[in-house]
Design an enzyme around this catalytic site. Structure first.
Site, short mmCIF file in Angstrom:
data_model
loop_
_atom_site.label_atom_id
_atom_site.label_comp_id
_atom_site.label_asym_id
_atom_site.label_seq_id
_atom_site.Cartn_x
_atom_site.Cartn_y
_atom_site.Cartn_z
CE LYS A 9 3.45 3.35 4.32
NZ LYS A 9 4.89 3.06 4.41
CE1 TYR A 49 4.41 -1.97 2.29
CE2 TYR A 49 2.97 -2.17 4.19
CZ TYR A 49 3.60 -1.39 3.23
OH TYR A 49 3.41 -0.03 3.23
CG PHE A 57 12.16 -3.12 6.41
CD1 PHE A 57 10.90 -3.20 5.83
CD2 PHE A 57 13.26 -3.16 5.57
CE1 PHE A 57 10.72 -3.33 4.46
CE2 PHE A 57 13.11 -3.29 4.19
CZ PHE A 57 11.83 -3.38 3.64
CB THR A 91 11.62 4.95 1.17
OG1 THR A 91 11.11 4.53 -0.10
CG2 THR A 91 11.08 4.04 2.25
CG ASN A 112 7.37 5.78 4.80
OD1 ASN A 112 6.27 5.30 5.09
ND2 ASN A 112 8.12 5.29 3.85
CG HIS A 115 2.46 2.26 -0.24
ND1 HIS A 115 3.64 1.59 -0.44
CD2 HIS A 115 1.62 1.86 -1.23
CE1 HIS A 115 3.51 0.80 -1.51
NE2 HIS A 115 2.29 0.95 -1.99
CD GLU A 126 1.11 -1.42 -4.30
OE1 GLU A 126 2.26 -1.81 -4.04
OE2 GLU A 126 0.83 -0.21 -4.42
#
Ligand code: CMP
Length: 138
Positions: A9, A49, A57, A91, A112, A115, A126
């Site tokens: 990320k 997402y 969030f 997470t 974080n 993913h 995905e």
């Protein structure tokens, strides 16, 4: 052999942690069979997402995911989905086990660092969202 989808990320890419994170996958028996660096568009991030749309969030998550490039990749190995999640940790980095990517590198529950797909169905969706079959070198 199982395949899973992984994102390194923006927070990790910005802090030059691509190599550190890849090393953990490779050392634990996961093989990179597809990889590319991309800067997500808002549409791409929102589509990826979509299941979280409406959560508090969601908007900040989208802003964060488009704030810098990411590495999207397909990882292959025995039990790759579970193994990837084990290597990443929970997470929320404050709850992640010692020695995991998120415990060691994540800045917050949002930022974080990584993913990973949470089920075979998510992995298939995905992977197909970012890669065509000919881009995966199995
Ligand atoms: P990821 O595994 O990519 O899936 C959804 C993402 O939303 C998650 O990692 C975090 O980046 C983010 N996220 C999940 N829960 C929260 C939360 N409570 N607060 C902020 N961000 C979150």
């Amino acid at each position: 052999m199982e395949r899973t989808f992984s994102i390194i990320k923006p927070d990790a890419v910005k802090r030059n942690l691509i190599g550190e994170i890849l090393q953990r996958f490779e050392r634990n028996g996961l093989r990179v069979v597809a990889s590319k660096m991309i800067r997500l568009s808002r549409e791409q991030a929102e589509g990826f997402y979509a299941e979280h749309k409406g959560r508090d969030f969601y908007e900040p998550l989208i802003e964060y995911m488009i704030s810098a490039p990411v590495i999207v990749q397909v990882l292959e190995g025995e039990g790759a989905i579970a193994k990837n999640r084990e290597i990443m940790g929970a997470t929320d980095p404050s709850k992640a086990a010692e020695g995991t990517i998120r415990a060691d590198f994540a800045l917050s529950v949002r930022e974080n660092s990584a993913h990973g797909s949470d089920s075979p169905e998510s992995a298939a969706r995905e992977i197909a969202y970012f890669f065509s079959t000919i881009e995966i070198c199995g």
